[in-house]
Design a protein around this motif. Structure first.
Motif, PDB file in Angstrom:
ATOM      1  N   GLU A  26       0.829  -1.211   0.000  1.00 16.10           N
ATOM      2  CA  GLU A  26       0.000   0.000   0.000  1.00 16.10           C
ATOM      3  C   GLU A  26       0.860   1.256   0.000  1.00 16.10           C
ATOM      4  O   GLU A  26       0.559   2.225  -0.710  1.00 16.10           O
ATOM      5  CB  GLU A  26      -0.947  -0.001   1.200  1.00 16.10           C
ATOM      6  N   LYS A  27       1.915   1.245   0.792  1.00 16.13           N
ATOM      7  CA  LYS A  27       2.838   2.395   0.848  1.00 16.13           C
ATOM      8  C   LYS A  27       3.465   2.630  -0.528  1.00 16.13           C
ATOM      9  O   LYS A  27       3.534   3.762  -1.001  1.00 16.13           O
ATOM     10  CB  LYS A  27       3.912   2.127   1.905  1.00 16.13           C
ATOM     11  N   LEU A  28       3.903   1.559  -1.165  1.00 14.89           N
ATOM     12  CA  LEU A  28       4.504   1.668  -2.489  1.00 14.89           C
ATOM     13  C   LEU A  28       3.475   2.162  -3.508  1.00 14.89           C
ATOM     14  O   LEU A  28       3.759   3.058  -4.307  1.00 14.89           O
ATOM     15  CB  LEU A  28       5.069   0.307  -2.906  1.00 14.89           C
ATOM     16  N   SER A  29       2.284   1.598  -3.465  1.00 17.13           N
ATOM     17  CA  SER A  29       1.228   2.010  -4.401  1.00 17.13           C
ATOM     18  C   SER A  29       0.846   3.470  -4.242  1.00 17.13           C
ATOM     19  O   SER A  29       0.491   4.141  -5.212  1.00 17.13           O
ATOM     20  CB  SER A  29      -0.025   1.147  -4.203  1.00 17.13           C
ATOM     21  N   ALA A  30       0.907   3.966  -3.007  1.00 20.59           N
ATOM     22  CA  ALA A  30       0.484   5.343  -2.727  1.00 20.59           C
ATOM     23  C   ALA A  30       1.623   6.353  -2.838  1.00 20.59           C
ATOM     24  O   ALA A  30       1.389   7.559  -2.709  1.00 20.59           O
ATOM     25  CB  ALA A  30      -0.126   5.408  -1.323  1.00 20.59           C
ATOM     26  N   ALA A  31       2.826   5.894  -3.077  1.00 18.11           N
ATOM     27  CA  ALA A  31       3.982   6.805  -3.130  1.00 18.11           C
ATOM     28  C   ALA A  31       3.809   7.827  -4.242  1.00 18.11           C
ATOM     29  O   ALA A  31       3.279   7.519  -5.309  1.00 18.11           O
ATOM     30  CB  ALA A  31       5.259   6.004  -3.355  1.00 18.11           C
ATOM     31  N   PRO A  84      -2.674   0.915  -8.907  1.00 14.75           N
ATOM     32  CA  PRO A  84      -2.282   0.215  -7.673  1.00 14.75           C
ATOM     33  C   PRO A  84      -2.290  -1.287  -7.898  1.00 14.75           C
ATOM     34  O   PRO A  84      -3.085  -1.817  -8.670  1.00 14.75           O
ATOM     35  CB  PRO A  84      -3.361   0.620  -6.677  1.00 14.75           C
ATOM     36  N   TRP A  85      -1.369  -1.966  -7.223  1.00 13.07           N
ATOM     37  CA  TRP A  85      -1.275  -3.419  -7.320  1.00 13.07           C
ATOM     38  C   TRP A  85      -2.138  -4.009  -6.215  1.00 13.07           C
ATOM     39  O   TRP A  85      -2.046  -3.609  -5.051  1.00 13.07           O
ATOM     40  CB  TRP A  85       0.173  -3.865  -7.165  1.00 13.07           C
ATOM     41  N   SER A  86      -2.964  -4.976  -6.560  1.00  9.82           N
ATOM     42  CA  SER A  86      -3.891  -5.557  -5.585  1.00  9.82           C
ATOM     43  C   SER A  86      -3.183  -6.416  -4.549  1.00  9.82           C
ATOM     44  O   SER A  86      -3.652  -6.542  -3.410  1.00  9.82           O
ATOM     45  CB  SER A  86      -4.955  -6.389  -6.304  1.00  9.82           C
ATOM     46  N   LYS A 118      13.994 -12.432 -12.888  1.00 16.10           N
ATOM     47  CA  LYS A 118      14.234 -13.132 -11.623  1.00 16.10           C
ATOM     48  C   LYS A 118      14.874 -12.210 -10.589  1.00 16.10           C
ATOM     49  O   LYS A 118      14.483 -12.214  -9.417  1.00 16.10           O
ATOM     50  CB  LYS A 118      15.143 -14.353 -11.846  1.00 16.10           C
ATOM     51  N   ILE A 119      15.859 -11.435 -11.028  1.00 16.03           N
ATOM     52  CA  ILE A 119      16.530 -10.491 -10.121  1.00 16.03           C
ATOM     53  C   ILE A 119      15.524  -9.477  -9.600  1.00 16.03           C
ATOM     54  O   ILE A 119      15.474  -9.188  -8.397  1.00 16.03           O
ATOM     55  CB  ILE A 119      17.705  -9.787 -10.843  1.00 16.03           C
ATOM     56  N   ASN A 120      14.708  -8.933 -10.497  1.00 14.96           N
ATOM     57  CA  ASN A 120      13.693  -7.959 -10.085  1.00 14.96           C
ATOM     58  C   ASN A 120      12.703  -8.571  -9.108  1.00 14.96           C
ATOM     59  O   ASN A 120      12.308  -7.927  -8.132  1.00 14.96           O
ATOM     60  CB  ASN A 120      12.951  -7.392 -11.298  1.00 14.96           C
ATOM     61  N   ASP A 121      12.279  -9.818  -9.359  1.00 17.78           N
ATOM     62  CA  ASP A 121      11.366 -10.502  -8.435  1.00 17.78           C
ATOM     63  C   ASP A 121      11.977 -10.569  -7.036  1.00 17.78           C
ATOM     64  O   ASP A 121      11.308 -10.286  -6.041  1.00 17.78           O
ATOM     65  CB  ASP A 121      11.051 -11.926  -8.913  1.00 17.78           C
ATOM     66  N   ILE A 122      13.234 -10.958  -6.964  1.00 17.92           N
ATOM     67  CA  ILE A 122      13.914 -11.056  -5.667  1.00 17.92           C
ATOM     68  C   ILE A 122      13.966  -9.683  -4.998  1.00 17.92           C
ATOM     69  O   ILE A 122      13.682  -9.550  -3.801  1.00 17.92           O
ATOM     70  CB  ILE A 122      15.335 -11.647  -5.839  1.00 17.92           C
ATOM     71  N   ARG A 123      14.313  -8.668  -5.765  1.00 19.08           N
ATOM     72  CA  ARG A 123      14.419  -7.320  -5.196  1.00 19.08           C
ATOM     73  C   ARG A 123      13.062  -6.780  -4.766  1.00 19.08           C
ATOM     74  O   ARG A 123      12.951  -6.111  -3.731  1.00 19.08           O
ATOM     75  CB  ARG A 123      15.093  -6.379  -6.200  1.00 19.08           C
ATOM     76  N   ILE A 124      12.021  -7.057  -5.533  1.00 16.61           N
ATOM     77  CA  ILE A 124      10.664  -6.620  -5.163  1.00 16.61           C
ATOM     78  C   ILE A 124      10.236  -7.324  -3.877  1.00 16.61           C
ATOM     79  O   ILE A 124       9.736  -6.685  -2.949  1.00 16.61           O
ATOM     80  CB  ILE A 124       9.667  -6.903  -6.316  1.00 16.61           C
ATOM     81  N   ASN A 125      10.429  -8.636  -3.831  1.00 13.33           N
ATOM     82  CA  ASN A 125      10.054  -9.384  -2.625  1.00 13.33           C
ATOM     83  C   ASN A 125      10.820  -8.875  -1.408  1.00 13.33           C
ATOM     84  O   ASN A 125      10.251  -8.730  -0.326  1.00 13.33           O
ATOM     85  CB  ASN A 125      10.269 -10.883  -2.824  1.00 13.33           C
ATOM     86  N   ARG A 126      12.081  -8.593  -1.576  1.00 11.69           N
ATOM     87  CA  ARG A 126      12.899  -8.073  -0.472  1.00 11.69           C
ATOM     88  C   ARG A 126      12.349  -6.714  -0.003  1.00 11.69           C
ATOM     89  O   ARG A 126      12.241  -6.462   1.189  1.00 11.69           O
ATOM     90  CB  ARG A 126      14.343  -7.966  -0.895  1.00 11.69           C
ATOM     91  N   LEU A 127      12.024  -5.854  -0.946  1.00 17.11           N
ATOM     92  CA  LEU A 127      11.468  -4.547  -0.608  1.00 17.11           C
ATOM     93  C   LEU A 127      10.166  -4.699   0.178  1.00 17.11           C
ATOM     94  O   LEU A 127       9.969  -4.032   1.205  1.00 17.11           O
ATOM     95  CB  LEU A 127      11.218  -3.735  -1.892  1.00 17.11           C
ATOM     96  N   LEU A 128       9.301  -5.572  -0.273  1.00 15.11           N
ATOM     97  CA  LEU A 128       8.024  -5.772   0.409  1.00 15.11           C
ATOM     98  C   LEU A 128       8.205  -6.433   1.769  1.00 15.11           C
ATOM     99  O   LEU A 128       7.428  -6.181   2.691  1.00 15.11           O
ATOM    100  CB  LEU A 128       7.062  -6.595  -0.460  1.00 15.11           C
TER     101      LEU A 128
END
Length: 171
Positions: free
Chosen positions: A13-18, A45-47, A158-168
């Motif tokens: 939600e924070k990322l979506s609202a940034a 926004p991502w659900s 794959k790298i982006n997936d890992i980085r996104i998951n880490r961020l979340l």
């Protein structure tokens, strides 16, 4: 990479609202392609986490050759993580403590790859050893440029997936 049973709704939600500029900066830390960042941002926004990861996959699939070059420019050479760059050092942890002969071999193989393809060898290094990265580099070296570009696209996703998951997961 999408097996996260408890979605980080607050972080998402924070990322979506940034604000747009803040979101762009965050996304460019994940992937240095402005085209990728714009495409992922446009999907908000991502659900849920899976929707954000799907936006990554769709953005990666749509990248032009120039966008791919922008994305690769944000990555350190395998075997040489950027000093002081925690992400680069974490992702290339598999080269820590490797003997100098193996590192020299990796550097020579990287140089040959870069001479042939005109860009760094890109692989999702998370969880890989220096030896397995070198084996993958050698396996991919005979590829033609078009085949290699599609492999790079998949590795970047794959790298982006890992980085996104880490961020979340950090929030």
């Amino acid at each position: 990479m999408t097996n996260h049973p408890h979605p980080s709704s607050a972080a998402l939600e924070k990322l979506s609202a940034a604000p747009a500029a803040e979101l762009r900066e965050t996304l460019l830390e994940i992937c240095s392609s402005p085209g990728w960042a714009a495409s992922v941002a446009a999907a908000r926004p991502w659900s849920d986490r899976d929707a954000l990861l799907a936006a990554n996959a769709a953005a990666m699939a749509a990248l032009t050759a120039e966008d791919l070059a922008d994305a690769m420019a944000g990555h350190a050479r395998i075997g040489k993580p950027r000093t002081g760059d925690a992400t680069s050092e974490r992702e290339q942890a598999g080269i820590r403590g490797v003997d100098s002969a193996l590192l020299d071999e990796l550097h020579r193989a990287n140089a040959a790859y870069e001479a042939k393809f005109g860009h760094v060898f890109l692989i999702c290094a998370t969880g890989r050893t220096a030896a397995t990265m070198l084996a993958s580099l050698r396996e991919r070296f005979p590829n033609d440029a078009a085949t290699e570009a599609e492999i790079v696209r998949g590795e970047l996703r794959k790298i982006n997936d890992i980085r996104i998951n880490r961020l979340l997961d950090e929030d």
